[in-house]
Design an enzyme around this catalytic site. Sequence first.
Site, PDB file in Angstrom:
ATOM      1  N   GLU A 142     -12.598  -3.295  11.833  1.00  0.00           N
ATOM      2  CA  GLU A 142     -12.582  -2.431  10.654  1.00  0.00           C
ATOM      3  C   GLU A 142     -13.722  -2.745   9.683  1.00  0.00           C
ATOM      4  O   GLU A 142     -14.471  -1.866   9.299  1.00  0.00           O
ATOM      5  CB  GLU A 142     -11.226  -2.563   9.943  1.00  0.00           C
ATOM      6  CG  GLU A 142     -11.162  -1.776   8.659  1.00  0.00           C
ATOM      7  CD  GLU A 142      -9.818  -1.866   7.959  1.00  0.00           C
ATOM      8  OE1 GLU A 142      -8.900  -2.522   8.493  1.00  0.00           O
ATOM      9  OE2 GLU A 142      -9.688  -1.271   6.880  1.00  0.00           O
ATOM     10  N   ASP A 156      -8.190  -9.212   3.312  1.00  0.00           N
ATOM     11  CA  ASP A 156      -7.938  -8.193   4.327  1.00  0.00           C
ATOM     12  C   ASP A 156      -9.064  -8.180   5.360  1.00  0.00           C
ATOM     13  O   ASP A 156      -9.895  -7.278   5.334  1.00  0.00           O
ATOM     14  CB  ASP A 156      -7.825  -6.826   3.628  1.00  0.00           C
ATOM     15  CG  ASP A 156      -7.374  -5.733   4.571  1.00  0.00           C
ATOM     16  OD1 ASP A 156      -6.968  -6.058   5.689  1.00  0.00           O
ATOM     17  OD2 ASP A 156      -7.438  -4.556   4.176  1.00  0.00           O
ATOM     18  N   GLU A 166       0.834  -1.206   0.000  1.00  0.00           N
ATOM     19  CA  GLU A 166       0.000   0.000   0.000  1.00  0.00           C
ATOM     20  C   GLU A 166       0.871   1.260   0.000  1.00  0.00           C
ATOM     21  O   GLU A 166       0.722   2.154   0.829  1.00  0.00           O
ATOM     22  CB  GLU A 166      -0.977  -0.027   1.185  1.00  0.00           C
ATOM     23  CG  GLU A 166      -1.898  -1.247   1.108  1.00  0.00           C
ATOM     24  CD  GLU A 166      -2.977  -1.312   2.178  1.00  0.00           C
ATOM     25  OE1 GLU A 166      -2.734  -0.847   3.294  1.00  0.00           O
ATOM     26  OE2 GLU A 166      -4.054  -1.841   1.879  1.00  0.00           O
TER      27      GLU A 166
HETATM   28  C1  GCU Z   1      -6.081  -2.466   5.645  1.00  0.00           C
HETATM   29  C2  GCU Z   1      -6.465  -1.179   6.317  1.00  0.00           C
HETATM   30  C3  GCU Z   1      -5.333  -0.200   6.316  1.00  0.00           C
HETATM   31  C4  GCU Z   1      -4.066  -0.851   6.834  1.00  0.00           C
HETATM   32  C5  GCU Z   1      -3.771  -2.120   6.086  1.00  0.00           C
HETATM   33  C6  GCU Z   1      -2.632  -2.924   6.670  1.00  0.00           C
HETATM   34  O1  GCU Z   1      -5.967  -2.284   4.262  1.00  0.00           O
HETATM   35  O2  GCU Z   1      -7.592  -0.636   5.691  1.00  0.00           O
HETATM   36  O3  GCU Z   1      -5.727   0.888   7.112  1.00  0.00           O
HETATM   37  O4  GCU Z   1      -3.005   0.005   6.740  1.00  0.00           O
HETATM   38  O5  GCU Z   1      -4.891  -2.959   6.142  1.00  0.00           O
HETATM   39  O6  GCU Z   1      -2.914  -3.969   7.252  1.00  0.00           O
HETATM   40  O7  GCU Z   1      -1.495  -2.563   6.543  1.00  0.00           O
END
Ligand code: GCU
Length: 606
Positions: A340, A312, A233
Site C-alpha cells: 500500500e 499504519d 476508521e
Molecule cells: C489502512 C488502509 C485502509 C484499511 C486500514 C485497516 O488505513 O489505508 O484501507 O482499511 O488500513 O487496516 O483497517
Amino acid sequence: MQAWLNKLSCPLPDSLRTPVETARFELEHALPGIPVQLTVAPDRGDAWELAESPDGWVLNGGETGLLYGAYRMIMDVLSGETLRPCATAPRYALRMINCWDNMDGSVERGYAGRSLFFEGGRFAYQPERMQELGRLLASAGINVLCINNVNVHEPAQRLTEDFLPALSALASLFRAFGVHLMISVDFSSPLRHEVSTADPLDPAVQRWWTETADRVYAEIPDLAGFLVKADSENRPGPFTYGRTHAEGANMLARALKPHGGVLVWRAFVYNCHQDWWDEKTDRPKAAYETYMPLDGQFEENVILQVKHGPFDFQVREPVSPLLLGLRRTRVSMELQLAQEYTGQQIDVYAMPPMWQEIFDEVPADRLDAVAAVSNLGRDANYTGHPLAALNLYAFGLLGWDPEQQPEAVIRRWIRLTYGFAPAQEDALCALLLGSRRTYEKYTAPLGLGWMITPHTHYGPNPDGYEYDAWGTYHRANRDAVGIDRTESGTGYLSQYPEDFREKYKNPETCPDLMLLFYHRLPYSFRMRDGRTLIQRIYDDHFEGCDEAERMAETLKTLPFPEPDRQVILDRADRQVHNARSWRDVINTFFFRFSGVPDVRGRILRP
Ligand code: GCU
C-alpha cells in the site's frame, strides 16, 4: 502454476480431500524417483520429521505436518539442496493471510487485479485457481485464509447467512491443503436482523451471535474463526454502547468457543477525526492506550491482532509498543504484503529485511500468531509484480521460523522461481535485499512517513496528510521538522520498556533512520557523520533515485522468462519515474521551506 512452484507443473486432481492425500500426490508426482513412506501421527499437528530408512525416507507428522514436510522435501530437491533428516514445528500456530476483498470484486489496497473469490456481489472463483492457491499457501506453511475485507461492506455482511453454501464449497477446496478459511464480520450485524441493538452485553445480541456461529459451523466445521475491525476508521463497535473492546471481543469469542473457533480482534484503533491543530493527541499512542488496560481481560480464544508499527504500514516505523507491553493476551502481529505505502507492486520492495528488524525487536514468545494483509489478486501471476511473490513466500517461511535469514529465504525463492546461474542469482538477491532501503531513501525521510499522495498512497505529496484529520503530521516549517515523541513531547516513547527508551530518547544517539519519528529537529542539526539534517535528506533522495535507476538496469540484464520479463521491465520504468518524482518533490519541498541549498548544487529552482 506460478511463482515459486513453477516447477511443480502437475495439475491437481479434484479428488484430493485431505492434506495427507495431497502430500502423497505431490510427492509421487514431483519426486517420482524418491521413495517416501508417510506415517501419520495425528497429535503432531503441523509438526513433522524426516528420517532416512534403508529403502528411502520416512516422513512422520500430523496430517498437515505431512503436507508441509512433503512440500519442504519437494522444494529442497527442486532448489538443488540435498535431502537431510530433520525435525521441525512452526513457531506460530496460526499463519494467516487477510484478504481485503470485497464481494463486488474489488480489492481494497489490491495491486494484483480483482478479487480471486468474488465478483458482482457473489462468490465467483475458478476451482483450479483455488487449488493452485491452496498449494502455494501450503507450500509456504500458511494455514489460515481470511477471504473478505475487514471493512465489511454489503453484501459480505450476509456471509454468515445467504452465502454459507458458497463459503462451504470454497472451504472444501482449501481443506486438502490444510488451509482453514476465516471470515471478517461486522460488529453491527445483529442490527440487520431484527435485533434492535448490537450492544455486546445485551442477551438478544449474544443469542444472535451464538446462533449465527452455530449455523456457520454446522456448514464449515473447520472454519478458523471470525476477524473483526471495530471502532476503527468509522466501523461500528462496542464504543457505541459504552462497552470496552474486551466486552465486545469476548461476546463474539464465547459464540465461537464451542466450535473451537478463534476471534481475531484488530487493535487498529485511533482517532481518525483529529484536529490538526491539536498537538497533544499523538496517533501512535492510541492502540497502547486502548488495549494495555484490557490486558488479561480477554477470553482465551481471543487473539488481538496488532499492526507491527504504531501507525499504519509505513516504510519505517518502530515496533508497536503494544507488542512489547501485552503479557496476558494472545497476540497476532499484522504485517502487510499488499504494498500500500511501499510501491504498490510497481516498485520492487522485498520485505524480509524489514521483517527481520521487527522480529528482532519482538520477543518470539510474545506472539501466538502472525497475519499479513494479502498481496494477491486475479492477475495470472497472482501478485501483479512477479517479484512481489517473494513476500508471500517469505511471510510463510518466517511465520514458521522467524529466525531464518532474509538472504537465505530470498535465495531459495529465486532458485525455485527462476533457477538462475550463480552470478545472476547474486545480482537479483542483492537487488532484492537492498530494495527496501532504496524505496525508503527516495520517499519520506528518516522515519517521518506520510508524505505520500492521500488515499491512493502512491507518489509524493509532502503536505497531503498535513492539514487533515488522520493524525499523520510532519509539522515542517522553515526551521525544523518532525515531532518530539519523547517525554518532553507527546510522551509516546514512555510506552516502551526502559532499554528501548534509552536507545531513542536522545537525538544525538537515536538511530538515524528513526530520527524524525522521535524528534523535532532544526535543519541545521548535525548528524553523527557530520552532515546537517537537511543535507542528509537531500543526499538520501538523490541516492535512492540513483539506486532505483541502477536497479532498473540490473533487471534488464537478468534472464527472466516471459511473461515475467516484460512485466518486470515495464514496472521498473514506472519505478524510476516514481523515484524521480519523489526525489524532486521532497527535496524541493524542504529546500523551499528551509532555504538551505544543497552543498552539491543539485537543486536548481527555488
Ligand atoms: C489502512 C488502509 C485502509 C484499511 C486500514 C485497516 O488505513 O489505508 O484501507 O482499511 O488500513 O487496516 O483497517
